[in-house]
Design a protein around this motif. Sequence first.
Motif, short mmCIF file in Angstrom:
data_model
loop_
_atom_site.label_atom_id
_atom_site.label_comp_id
_atom_site.label_asym_id
_atom_site.label_seq_id
_atom_site.Cartn_x
_atom_site.Cartn_y
_atom_site.Cartn_z
N VAL A 48 30.14 -2.07 -4.03
CA VAL A 48 31.05 -2.20 -5.16
C VAL A 48 32.31 -2.92 -4.71
O VAL A 48 32.82 -2.66 -3.62
N TYR A 53 31.68 2.63 -9.61
CA TYR A 53 30.49 3.04 -8.86
C TYR A 53 29.26 2.59 -9.61
O TYR A 53 29.34 2.11 -10.74
N ASN A 67 29.36 4.19 -4.43
CA ASN A 67 29.87 2.83 -4.31
C ASN A 67 29.34 2.11 -3.09
O ASN A 67 29.69 0.97 -2.83
N ALA A 83 26.62 -0.08 -13.83
CA ALA A 83 27.94 -0.18 -13.21
C ALA A 83 28.94 0.59 -14.07
O ALA A 83 29.10 0.30 -15.26
N GLN A 120 25.85 -6.35 -5.62
CA GLN A 120 27.23 -5.87 -5.64
C GLN A 120 27.72 -5.86 -7.08
O GLN A 120 27.53 -6.84 -7.81
#
Length: 127
Positions: A48, A53, A67, A83, A120
């Motif tokens: 993250v 998170y 995360n 997310a 990510q």
Amino acid sequence: MTPGKKSIIPAVFAAMLVFLTGCGLLQKDTFLGSTTPDDPMAKLSVSVSGNGYVEVISSGNQKVSGNSLALSFLKGTALTLNAVPSPNPDAKTFSEWIGGVTPTNNSEVTLNINADLNVQAVFSVIP
């Protein structure tokens, strides 16, 4: 065997083993990156950027969140990545996914994991 005399059999056996291995007549199968050629598992790494998170929900509604996650699943497993911005005074919002998921601008994506995947979730400040 006479006392004080050594047998040459172990030395001859060792020399034959080295010779056969060096010639390629005796070798062990090896596979890079896996213990088997058809590894049934796929790895998911989640990170993250910003305040938030990620929830990872697999088929069967098994949920893991955090995360920074490193998970393994059977290839073909259906996953939902969600997310979630942290509830804090510095209001953050989901911005995008970086990595192999689409669409990149939806905070929730569904996929079947068939290979190792690094993703990510990026969160940004609400203006």
